[in-house]
Design an enzyme around this catalytic site. Structure first.
Site, PDB file in Angstrom:
ATOM      1  N   SER F  98       0.794  -1.231   0.000  1.00 46.39           N
ATOM      2  CA  SER F  98       0.000   0.000   0.000  1.00 46.39           C
ATOM      3  C   SER F  98       0.823   1.277   0.000  1.00 46.39           C
ATOM      4  O   SER F  98       0.277   2.368  -0.104  1.00 46.39           O
ATOM      5  CB  SER F  98      -0.976  -0.003   1.184  1.00 46.39           C
ATOM      6  OG  SER F  98      -0.294   0.197   2.388  1.00 46.39           O
ATOM      7  N   LYS F 141      -6.161   4.242   8.722  1.00 46.88           N
ATOM      8  CA  LYS F 141      -5.230   5.161   8.063  1.00 46.88           C
ATOM      9  C   LYS F 141      -5.756   6.595   8.094  1.00 46.88           C
ATOM     10  O   LYS F 141      -5.006   7.547   8.332  1.00 46.88           O
ATOM     11  CB  LYS F 141      -4.995   4.701   6.632  1.00 46.88           C
ATOM     12  CG  LYS F 141      -4.119   3.449   6.550  1.00 46.88           C
ATOM     13  CD  LYS F 141      -4.066   2.870   5.144  1.00 46.88           C
ATOM     14  CE  LYS F 141      -3.093   1.690   5.082  1.00 46.88           C
ATOM     15  NZ  LYS F 141      -3.068   1.071   3.724  1.00 46.88           N
TER      16      LYS F 141
END
Ligand SMILES: [Ca+2]
Ligand SMILES: [Ca+2]
Ligand SMILES: [Ca+2]
Ligand SMILES: [Ca+2]
Ligand SMILES: [Ca+2]
Ligand SMILES: [Ca+2]
Ligand SMILES: [Ca+2]
Ligand SMILES: [Ca+2]
Ligand SMILES: [Ca+2]
Ligand SMILES: [Ca+2]
Ligand SMILES: [Ca+2]
Ligand SMILES: [Ca+2]
Lengths: 201, 201, 201, 201, 201, 201
Positions: F98, F141
């Site tokens: 990611s 996140k």
């Protein structure tokens, strides 16, 4: 057919078929060549590829390095430029020889500038002389292709008997080519050159 | 004899014989040389080869690099060009020294442009000086060759006693050459040069 | 004496002696240099050699690279040419430092073009300065040499006491040289230069 | 004093001291440089050296590459020539940093052409700036040196207190230099240049 | 302060601080560059460094390769010359990122020819842009610095709160600089250029 | 917003988002290019990166090497210069695909000289053709970005549904861009060229 069409809209990407824990799935093989200005060389293989699949990429590359000129591919483009073959998704381990045709097609698409047709998916091991050798999971792979909206599928000639296992209604909506040489794959899967030229214009 | 004939129809492929869990089997050793235009160098060995079999490929290559000129092979073709030796099927692990003659023959075929005869299969370890050393599994290998429609088999001279174990009816349908130097293998297995030239014309 | 004579009939092969599970045995060290036309470089070691035995090959090579000119060997032949040292049989693991003299002799034979005498076998570790260091298994090794029809054996000077363990009747049929420097080995084991020249004529 | 004198009779060999399972022992560090004609490059370390001892060899080499010119060593001789450091016996694993001074001395002897004195043995870790750092086993090492007929021993200055553990009668027969910089080691251990010149004449 | 002063008396050595099993300790990072005449290239890292500490050395080197010119360091000196970073003692394993500032300082000292001040020790991770990141063990490290006679210590700015844990009497005898960029470290720790010039004269 | 702004104040640093054992966290990807004067080449990846994350860095680099010129990036700057990608903190292991967009952005920032905006953080896998593929941990996140004072977050288009899981009050204070091609990321995240020029003036 949005996904496969989008993914293959640029030269260097081909749609393959894999057997996974949960049946079959579509996968994309992406290839790139470094800009000669960058001075980058060598071969990079990514996508958590297992040993057999890495060897498939090496075979695809050697096939094109040794026979690409016969196929009228500009193999001199490979000189002094780093080649990268990637198979997303990046975190999912992948293995097996059945992406051989897909890797060869992605690289041939990249070299020729001809995008791979967005309605085509393929599976098959490739030998160093370009023979298409049989693979497993034909049924699951064709079901996955069908689910993904693919309409043309290339399989090894020696896997033709496995088509009997594919449900009639799926089989009816797919054009299946049983091929024995990777040249047949390239003939069917690459968009005609004039399409590539139109796109470049 | 369709399979072996087809596989060996181009220079660079030789038919070998292996012992597998299920008896014996025919295998094909494929060799390719990169187009000089691609700038690719180095040696690549694929087919899930074990350590001993990889060493066999290195021995075959060194034999030709050091003695090829005596055999009137154009060894300068090896310069600055990547060599790839592959043994399908890609996912099946293989090992042992007995493909040495087959690897040497595939590479010599590639260099000479002379295809390997489609009716010939072979087994034997090769030393760095070209001696053909004994191997195991002669009986299973000859049975496999016979099943595959092969009519001529090359075995190491020191394995001649093992022919006694081969059933009479199989033995009768095979021409067996017991050889002690790989030059004998090349003399027998490579198609005559004029065949190669005719094919190229 | 057919086997050892045949194996050493070309420059680059020397007859060594090893201790195996079943007593002692004769082994052959083969060395080759790639034809400069092939462009091949580097060092390749094959024969399922263990770490210590691979180091022996590196020591043999460094000894000749640093001191070969003093021995009037054409060390410039090593430049830009791949060197390969192989110890058949390909599938049998081998290890230990005692093939040092044999490796040095095979390489010196290759460089000089002087074949190794077919009646000579040898054992001994070599240091980087060419000293011959003691090894084990003298009795088994001499018995194996004798069985193989060898008539001259070279052993390290520091192993001379071990000769007492060798049966009298075997000892009587062998000429044994106890050496302390690998130059002595080369002096005894390499065929005279005029033999090499005659063979080349 | 035959052994150490013989071993160090040529430039490139230095006598070290090690602790082994059975007390202490003398070891020899041998260094060689490939003849420039051979085209060989790189660094080779042999003798079944452990990680720490391999690092010692790299430190010795870097010390000479960076500071050798200050020591009036012809460091240009290292250019484009393969360096090999070997510690016999080939089959015995060795490790630890205490051969640093011995490795540095062997390499400096090789570069200078000045043989190492045959009556001198040494032990000590070397840092990248040439400092001599303390090591273990002083007592066993001095006993081993004495047994081997050595009369001069170099130890790290910081190990001077350990001399108390050495039996009086051994201590009395050894000249011990406690050093803190590897330059002191070279000053003491290398034969005078005129000896080297005389030997070369 | 004899030890640290002696160790850092030449350019290329910096004094760091580490946490060990037995509290804290002083360590020395040594850096060297091969004489261009030796033709040696590449990077060598020794001292039984763990993965993280090896990465620290790579970061230090990349920082100087990319930003050294802004710091008026003669980075062209790095071209075609082997760099070696060593952390004695050779047999003691070391790891962790906190030697980053020390490695950067040792290399900058080497490039500039300016010795590191003998009364200064330091700890801190360095990022690729030169930021000084926090580390652990401030208390043990300052105690160790104090014991070693160090009078000036550099720590990461983000570790300033940890100074509260340091005993008052130790804190009083140390000048502590809390820094956030490695340029501050170099400004404080490197001897002035005129000192270096005087030393060279 | 001090931390992210400071870290990204120079070209070559981008702010990413990671899932950790303790929720989410902000991470910084730093990239550097060696000064051509240093002669350093190759690619270095540090920060205890796992296999998948190392592959992400290779993909980011190949993407820019093959398509950077289309993005008007001066890809010739990559020639003959070592590239280093580091992700602090040095001792914390990191993995997963990611950070692909963050790595691509850091490298594009470095090449263009345009710093990354200090108020922007991002997450997303990148394919070799620049497609932004979905990742996990969107909620954690975004919470981490918010805690760190970030105001603009880039996520993969296919992760848009995950925004439902983000608490309303956090969602309200973040501008979220759901992107499908890394070019969108670069358009949003890189400071305008004139800012870079002003900074350089
Ligand atoms: Ca498969
Ligand atoms: Ca067809
Ligand atoms: Ca076998
Ligand atoms: Ca015959
Ligand atoms: Ca042995
Ligand atoms: Ca003699
Ligand atoms: Ca030790
Ligand atoms: Ca002194
Ligand atoms: Ca640490
Ligand atoms: Ca400050
Ligand atoms: Ca992840
Ligand atoms: Ca958008």
């Amino acid at each position: 057919l949005p996904e496969a069409r989008q993914r293959t809209s640029v030269p260097g990407v081909a749609t393959g078929l894999a057997v996974t824990g949960a049946g079959g799935d579509v996968l994309y093989v992406e290839a790139s060549l470094a800009d000669p200005e960058t001075g980058a060389t060598g071969v990079t293989l990514t996508g958590q590829l297992g040993d057999v699949m890495k060897e498939s990429a090496q075979i695809a590359l050697s096939y094109l390095r040794s026979r690409g000129a016969e196929l009228e591919l500009p193999v001199g483009s490979l000189k002094d430029r780093s080649v990268h073959v990637h198979v997303p998704a990046g975190a999912i381990p992948k293995d097996g020889p059945s992406a051989g045709v897909t890797m060869t097609t992605a690289l041939a698409s990249l070299l020729s500038g001809r995008p791979v047709r967005g309605d085509v998916a393929m599976t098959g091991e490739v030998s160093l002389t370009g023979r298409v050798l049989p693979i497993g999971g034909v049924k699951q792979k064709l079901l996955a292709a069908h689910r993904a909206g693919i309409t043309t599928v290339l399989i090894p000639a020696r896997n033709e008997p496995d088509l009997d296992d594919v449900p009639e209604e799926v089989r009816a909506e797919l054009t299946v080519h049983a091929v024995s040489d990777v040249r047949e794959v390239l003939d069917i899967a690459l968009s005609p050159a004039h399409v590539a030229e139109a796109a470049a214009a």
